[in-house]
Scaffold this motif. Structure first.
Motif, PDB file in Angstrom:
ATOM      1  N   ARG A 228      48.267  21.883  93.211  1.00 11.37           N
ATOM      2  CA  ARG A 228      47.001  21.172  93.386  1.00 11.37           C
ATOM      3  C   ARG A 228      46.309  20.950  92.046  1.00 11.37           C
ATOM      4  O   ARG A 228      46.387  21.777  91.144  1.00 11.37           O
ATOM      5  N   TYR A 229      45.644  19.799  91.930  1.00 11.74           N
ATOM      6  CA  TYR A 229      44.806  19.518  90.764  1.00 11.74           C
ATOM      7  C   TYR A 229      43.364  19.399  91.216  1.00 11.74           C
ATOM      8  O   TYR A 229      43.094  18.909  92.312  1.00 11.74           O
ATOM      9  N   CYS A 230      42.463  19.835  90.363  1.00 12.15           N
ATOM     10  CA  CYS A 230      41.045  19.578  90.624  1.00 12.15           C
ATOM     11  C   CYS A 230      40.461  19.057  89.314  1.00 12.15           C
ATOM     12  O   CYS A 230      40.376  19.784  88.325  1.00 12.15           O
ATOM     13  N   THR A 231      40.131  17.777  89.295  1.00 14.14           N
ATOM     14  CA  THR A 231      39.690  17.135  88.055  1.00 14.14           C
ATOM     15  C   THR A 231      38.185  16.917  88.112  1.00 14.14           C
ATOM     16  O   THR A 231      37.688  16.199  88.982  1.00 14.14           O
ATOM     17  N   VAL A 232      37.501  17.568  87.202  1.00 16.77           N
ATOM     18  CA  VAL A 232      36.033  17.561  87.209  1.00 16.77           C
ATOM     19  C   VAL A 232      35.537  16.780  85.994  1.00 16.77           C
ATOM     20  O   VAL A 232      36.044  16.937  84.889  1.00 16.77           O
ATOM     21  N   MET A 233      34.559  15.906  86.237  1.00 13.57           N
ATOM     22  CA  MET A 233      33.995  15.115  85.149  1.00 13.57           C
ATOM     23  C   MET A 233      32.504  15.456  85.078  1.00 13.57           C
ATOM     24  O   MET A 233      31.769  15.228  86.032  1.00 13.57           O
ATOM     25  N   ALA A 234      32.058  16.043  83.961  1.00 13.66           N
ATOM     26  CA  ALA A 234      30.649  16.413  83.816  1.00 13.66           C
ATOM     27  C   ALA A 234      30.004  15.554  82.739  1.00 13.66           C
ATOM     28  O   ALA A 234      30.580  15.374  81.663  1.00 13.66           O
ATOM     29  N   ALA A 235      28.827  14.994  83.056  1.00 16.12           N
ATOM     30  CA  ALA A 235      28.149  14.104  82.106  1.00 16.12           C
ATOM     31  C   ALA A 235      27.027  14.851  81.391  1.00 16.12           C
ATOM     32  O   ALA A 235      26.315  15.656  81.994  1.00 16.12           O
ATOM     33  N   TYR A 236      26.887  14.567  80.089  1.00 16.01           N
ATOM     34  CA  TYR A 236      25.861  15.215  79.267  1.00 16.01           C
ATOM     35  C   TYR A 236      25.023  14.177  78.533  1.00 16.01           C
ATOM     36  O   TYR A 236      25.501  13.076  78.236  1.00 16.01           O
ATOM     37  N   ASP A 237      23.789  14.598  78.205  1.00 11.12           N
ATOM     38  CA  ASP A 237      22.908  13.697  77.465  1.00 11.12           C
ATOM     39  C   ASP A 237      23.050  13.852  75.960  1.00 11.12           C
ATOM     40  O   ASP A 237      22.398  13.152  75.189  1.00 11.12           O
ATOM     41  N   ASP A 238      23.875  14.802  75.571  1.00 15.29           N
ATOM     42  CA  ASP A 238      23.987  15.076  74.143  1.00 15.29           C
ATOM     43  C   ASP A 238      25.395  15.596  73.844  1.00 15.29           C
ATOM     44  O   ASP A 238      25.924  16.440  74.574  1.00 15.29           O
ATOM     45  N   LEU A 239      26.008  15.069  72.784  1.00 20.02           N
ATOM     46  CA  LEU A 239      27.396  15.413  72.460  1.00 20.02           C
ATOM     47  C   LEU A 239      27.540  16.889  72.085  1.00 20.02           C
ATOM     48  O   LEU A 239      28.493  17.569  72.495  1.00 20.02           O
ATOM     49  N   GLY A 240      26.574  17.398  71.324  1.00 17.22           N
ATOM     50  CA  GLY A 240      26.626  18.806  70.919  1.00 17.22           C
ATOM     51  C   GLY A 240      26.601  19.730  72.126  1.00 17.22           C
ATOM     52  O   GLY A 240      27.333  20.732  72.184  1.00 17.22           O
ATOM     53  N   THR A 241      25.782  19.392  73.130  1.00 13.16           N
ATOM     54  CA  THR A 241      25.699  20.219  74.348  1.00 13.16           C
ATOM     55  C   THR A 241      27.038  20.221  75.076  1.00 13.16           C
ATOM     56  O   THR A 241      27.469  21.252  75.600  1.00 13.16           O
ATOM     57  N   ALA A 242      27.697  19.063  75.078  1.00 12.50           N
ATOM     58  CA  ALA A 242      29.014  18.992  75.711  1.00 12.50           C
ATOM     59  C   ALA A 242      29.994  19.913  74.993  1.00 12.50           C
ATOM     60  O   ALA A 242      30.786  20.634  75.627  1.00 12.50           O
ATOM     61  N   GLY A 243      29.920  19.912  73.655  1.00 12.66           N
ATOM     62  CA  GLY A 243      30.782  20.801  72.862  1.00 12.66           C
ATOM     63  C   GLY A 243      30.503  22.259  73.187  1.00 12.66           C
ATOM     64  O   GLY A 243      31.430  23.070  73.358  1.00 12.66           O
ATOM     65  N   ASP A 244      29.224  22.610  73.284  1.00 15.67           N
ATOM     66  CA  ASP A 244      28.863  23.999  73.617  1.00 15.67           C
ATOM     67  C   ASP A 244      29.368  24.369  75.010  1.00 15.67           C
ATOM     68  O   ASP A 244      29.786  25.513  75.248  1.00 15.67           O
ATOM     69  N   ALA A 245      29.330  23.410  75.939  1.00 15.84           N
ATOM     70  CA  ALA A 245      29.786  23.668  77.307  1.00 15.84           C
ATOM     71  C   ALA A 245      31.254  24.079  77.312  1.00 15.84           C
ATOM     72  O   ALA A 245      31.662  24.996  78.021  1.00 15.84           O
ATOM     73  N   VAL A 246      32.040  23.403  76.479  1.00 14.64           N
ATOM     74  CA  VAL A 246      33.465  23.732  76.392  1.00 14.64           C
ATOM     75  C   VAL A 246      33.630  25.176  75.894  1.00 14.64           C
ATOM     76  O   VAL A 246      34.427  25.950  76.444  1.00 14.64           O
ATOM     77  N   ALA A 247      32.867  25.519  74.863  1.00 12.83           N
ATOM     78  CA  ALA A 247      32.936  26.888  74.334  1.00 12.83           C
ATOM     79  C   ALA A 247      32.578  27.890  75.431  1.00 12.83           C
ATOM     80  O   ALA A 247      33.189  28.963  75.529  1.00 12.83           O
ATOM     81  N   GLN A 248      31.593  27.529  76.278  1.00 11.23           N
ATOM     82  CA  GLN A 248      31.176  28.446  77.345  1.00 11.23           C
ATOM     83  C   GLN A 248      32.267  28.608  78.404  1.00 11.23           C
ATOM     84  O   GLN A 248      32.478  29.696  78.934  1.00 11.23           O
ATOM     85  N   VAL A 249      32.961  27.511  78.716  1.00 15.23           N
ATOM     86  CA  VAL A 249      34.063  27.609  79.684  1.00 15.23           C
ATOM     87  C   VAL A 249      35.146  28.543  79.136  1.00 15.23           C
ATOM     88  O   VAL A 249      35.644  29.430  79.828  1.00 15.23           O
ATOM     89  N   VAL A 250      35.476  28.347  77.853  1.00 14.09           N
ATOM     90  CA  VAL A 250      36.501  29.202  77.240  1.00 14.09           C
ATOM     91  C   VAL A 250      36.046  30.661  77.269  1.00 14.09           C
ATOM     92  O   VAL A 250      36.802  31.558  77.648  1.00 14.09           O
TER      93      VAL A 250
END
Lengths: 470, 404
Positions: A228-250
């Motif tokens: 099974r795949y679950c593909t999630v797309m999350a939208a952000y208002d700021d590129l830096g916040t998106a980068g931080d989100a990735v760090a948080q997932v890791v």
């Protein structure tokens, strides 16, 4: 007329010897033919080879390499010419060995989960052939519909899903290669179990950018297709916040199959190309794909949702079916070329930063972009910190290329300073050889050169790549 | 042309879908390579004649266009380039003879019928042009079906839901006149009245495709004049004609007729698209289950993006199961006059397509273009396979009349 000119440049005995190996229709020595091969996917560099040969058997490759070795004529192995670092740029005084007709899938062993293939096999064709057995070949460069396994091997190619499964080097078990001096050797093993004894010669050869020789037969590892795949797309208002989100997932301990970021410009370009359904007003999107057994994916999704929600995402969307998942990935994988819609020229960078520094690195790229007055689109493998800033410029404007190159240089130096690397997956090739000494000290460089001299003292295999000053 | 060339970023994504690259594996025979060569010719870096063989080998299937992330309009580039280079090139005598024959017979049903029927082509030219002519003759049926004149108006069955003008076409009316008549009947079943404008002729697409721009304009102009503007659509059942007529704006760029041509192009619809958007009335169930392969014609799938409508129409027939070839819509090698001008590559593509069809196995093969049907029939027959072939509209017609 052009043929005449050509003959005076190339040593006639050499061309005659090539004619003994190849019939006329597989020895391309006309100027128009050489012109078509003068660049790969990095058109900033071009060089017309003396001839292009199209071998159809491994023996023809071996004979050609032995001939080149005897005559000390440089050769460049080429697959589909999709290198973004100029890795398959021809050498003007040499020949191109185009491996496209060495494209047989020789064996698929579903029980031991390996495939034996020739170097000209297209990446995606391995997965297509393995599909009836419920298996696939995991590394998925964006160009996987056309790039060849030989090129993947030479450049240790990555791809979106290498986050979880590792780069090409993790999937090559063994190979038969012809070294630059014409010696044919077998490296590694034909099975998973045979790996691990003695020095890791497969590891040495994978990613050597064609400097040691040419792989003739490659044993790759296959994986069972995820349930099974679950593909999630999350939208952000700021590129830096998106980068931080990735760090948080890791940091949360989750290991998704893939974790990608696209910024506003990249979204705009990809959306125009494939209508993937990306949110057009987001400053950035993070694409996270969970994959595996259904129960495990469901569990991981709960954890992921909590992290994403806490990360400041404005909107979360989950692909509702296989078609939508395919569209999301098609958009992502088309993004580099799609940027051609926004700008006449661009430079793609491939630097890597430790994932904890993603937000900072993106903010810094943004600052540099403003300072240089050049737009930068970002679309990259966020999960493993592999940035792909695309620097947009108009080559018709005086000095624009130089400015873009200077900006690219600053980004690469930043990556190294943050503890990262100048290349994540595209290789050094022509493009980044000037930055090798930024990353490696003199001892490192000398060691690498010494190994190369041992393998190819005449520097005939892919001459001019990777090492500055060649 | 310059814009199309400049938007190519040389990424190579087009190589994966290019039929000639699939067969030959050479950079010059890929879309990326051809764009590079055309660019070099236009910049004066190489001679036009040196690049010509590779441009000639392009099928014009335009599979590369939807595959291109950076949006290169390759089809427009190719038509523009071929038009420009055709005027300047010196073809060898035998090539010129063949070109003249193509130019002077194919677009004109009466002449084509005469030429084909009398076997004059074969007897006069087979010795002179063995390879190309054998290909040409090989594609002709043993015996031509009798001519079936078209009516001027074909009324709707029951209350009229729409009124369309129909392009009869050229080659198809000679080789398979039944396709046109089946189209009239299927349209009528769906409450559509069809007008067949008198004085119409070949749409010019094939000539546009091979760089014979002035003749293409001459042919198209005639149709601009005779087709009415007060109809719901201009309907065609030939993929190549539909795609070519959508390019009329380009064909008449900077011509006084440009606006009229654009308006005409906007009204053109493939018959399957028209019926699908009108709301198709499914035929009665087939008497027994039937497995059908739908072969995408390049000029429907790649050039016009028509994928779902014909499948929806066929899928609506009870007892009919559609099978997919899953080859990315790779060209069968027909490509207008390509199988006449490049018989070797066309033959290889035809063989590959036939093998794929045989492996998949089906009770029938269906396609939306006479060229594809002819090519596939030739290659299936060469393998002693008697799988029936139908135009999409023929199969629907047979289903309506319980004749299958």
């Amino acid at each position: 007329m052009n043929e005449q000119k050509r003959l005076s440049v190339i040593k006639t005995p050499f061309l005659d010897a090539l004619r003994e190996i190849y019939p006329a229709d597989r020895l391309l020595a006309g100027s128009v033919q050489a012109l078509a091969y003068e660049s790969d996917a990095l058109t900033a560099f071009n060089a017309r080879p003396q001839a292009v040969v199209l071998p159809e058997t491994p023996d023809e490759v071996i004979e050609t390499v032995r001939l080149c070795s005897r005559e000390q004529i440089p050769f460049v192995a080429r697959g589909s010419g999709t290198s973004l670092s100029g890795g398959s740029l021809p050498v003007a005084e040499g020949i191109v060995i185009a491996l496209n007709r060495l494209n047989r899938i020789k064996r698929i062993d579903a029980e031991t989960r390996v495939a034996v293939v020739e170097p000209g096999v297209i990446n995606l064709d391995i997965s297509r052939a393995a599909e009836p057995y419920g298996l696939y070949y995991a590394p998925d460069p964006s160009s996987q519909s056309i790039c060849t396994i030989g090129g993947n091997l030479a450049f240790n190619s990555g791809g979106a899903h290498c986050l979880k499964y590792g780069m090409t080097s993790n999937h090559i078990l063994g190979m038969t290669v012809v070294l630059a001096d014409g010696e044919v050797v077998t490296l590694g093993s034909a099975s998973l179990e045979g790996v691990g004894v003695g020095p890791d010669l497969v590891g040495l050869f994978v990613g050597s950018e064609g400097l040691f020789g040419i792989a003739l037969e490659i044993t790759v590892r296959l994986l069972p297709k995820p349930e099974r795949y679950c593909t999630v797309m999350a939208a952000y208002d700021d590129l830096g916040t998106a980068g931080d989100a990735v760090a948080q997932v890791v940091a949360s301990g989750l290991l998704p199959g893939a974790m990608e970021i696209m910024d506003r410009l990249a979204i705009k370009a990809a959306e125009a190309a494939v209508h993937a359904g990306y949110p057009p007003d987001a400053a950035a999107i993070v694409i996270v794909e969970l994959e595996g057994e259904t129960r495990q994916v469901d569990e991981e999704f709960k954890a992921l949702q909590a992290v994403i929600q806490a990360s400041g995402a404005r909107h979360i969307h989950i692909a509702k079916d296989a078609d939508e998942r395919a569209r999301i990935w098609k958009g992502r994988k088309s993004a580099f070329s799609a940027v051609g819609r926004l700008s006449p020229d661009y430079i793609v960078q491939d630097g890597v930063v430790p994932r904890g520094h993603l937000g900072h690195a993106l903010t810094e790229i943004n600052r540099l972009s403003r300072e240089y007055g050049l737009e930068v689109a970002n679309v990259f493998h966020a999960g493993d910190g592999n940035l792909h800033p695309l620097i947009l410029f108009d080559g018709n404007q005086a000095g624009a290329l130089e400015r873009a190159e200077a900006l690219a240089g600053e980004i690469l130096r930043m990556c190294v300073a943050l503890g990262g690397s100048i290349t994540g997956e595209h290789g050094v090739g022509m493009e980044k050889k000037a930055y090798m000494t930024t990353m490696f000290n003199e001892t490192d460089m000398d060691t690498m050169k010494a190994i190369r001299m041992q393998m190819d003292p005449g520097l005939i295999a892919n001459r001019g790549k990777m090492f500055p000053g060649d | 042309m310059v814009k199309a060339i400049e938007s190519c970023v040389h990424c190579g994504f087009c190589l994966a879908v290019c039929p000639t690259y699939n067969v030959l594996g050479e950079e010059m025979d890929s879309p990326r390579g051809r764009i590079y060569l055309m660019k070099s010719v236009l910049e004066g870096k190489i001679e036009q004649e040196d690049a010509q063989p590779y441009i000639d080998r392009c099928l014009g299937c335009t599979a590369c266009v939807p595959a291109c992330p950076s949006g290169v309009q390759y089809g427009e580039l190719l038509i523009g380039y071929r038009g420009q280079s055709e005027a300047q090139r010196n073809r060898p005598l035998l090539d010129r003879v063949q070109r003249t024959m193509i130019r002077e017979t194919l677009p004109y049903p009466d002449r084509f019928r005469l030429a084909a029927q009398a076997g004059r082509i074969g007897s006069l030219f087979e010795q002179a042009l063995p390879e190309q002519m054998r290909a040409m003759i090989g594609l002709l049926p043993q015996q031509l079906p009798p001519a079936q004149p078209m009516p001027e108006i074909y009324p709707a069955k029951g209350p009229r839901r729409a009124c369309v003008a129909f392009l009869s076409g050229c080659v198809q009316t000679v080789l398979a006149p039944d396709i046109n008549h089946a189209t009239l009947r299927v349209l009528a079943e769906n409450g559509v009245e069809t007008i067949i404008p008198r004085g119409q002729g070949c749409c010019g697409s094939m000539m546009m495709h091979i760089g014979e721009t002035p003749l293409a304009q001459q042919l198209a102009r005639k149709n601009l004049d005779v087709f009415p503007t007060d109809v719901d659509a201009i309907v065609t059942n030939a993929a190549g004609c539909g795609s070519g007529m959508h390019e009329y704006g380009l064909l008449f760029a900077h011509d006084p007729a440009e606006e009229q041509a654009r308006a005409f192009a906007e009204r053109v619809q493939d018959v399957t698209v028209f019926l699908d958007s009108l709301g198709f009335r499914p035929p009665q169930p087939l008497p027994q289950p039937m497995k059908v392969i739908y072969q995408d014609a390049c000029h429907l799938l790649h050039a016009q993006g028509i994928q779902a409508p014909p499948r929806r129409l066929l899928g609506s027939v009870p007892n009919l199961t559609l099978l997919e070839l899953n080859d990315g819509g790779l060209c069968c090698g027909s490509a207008g006059t390509y199988n006449l001008e490049q018989p070797e590559i066309a033959g290889e593509l035809g063989r590959r397509k036939a093998e794929r069809i045989i492996r998949l196995g089906a009770d029938a093969v269906v396609s939306g273009n006479i060229g594809c049907l002819t090519q596939i029939r030739t290659h299936l027959e060469a393998k002693n396979q008697a799988i029936p072939l139908y135009h999409t509209i023929q199969l629907l017609d047979l289903a309506y009349h319980g004749a299958i």
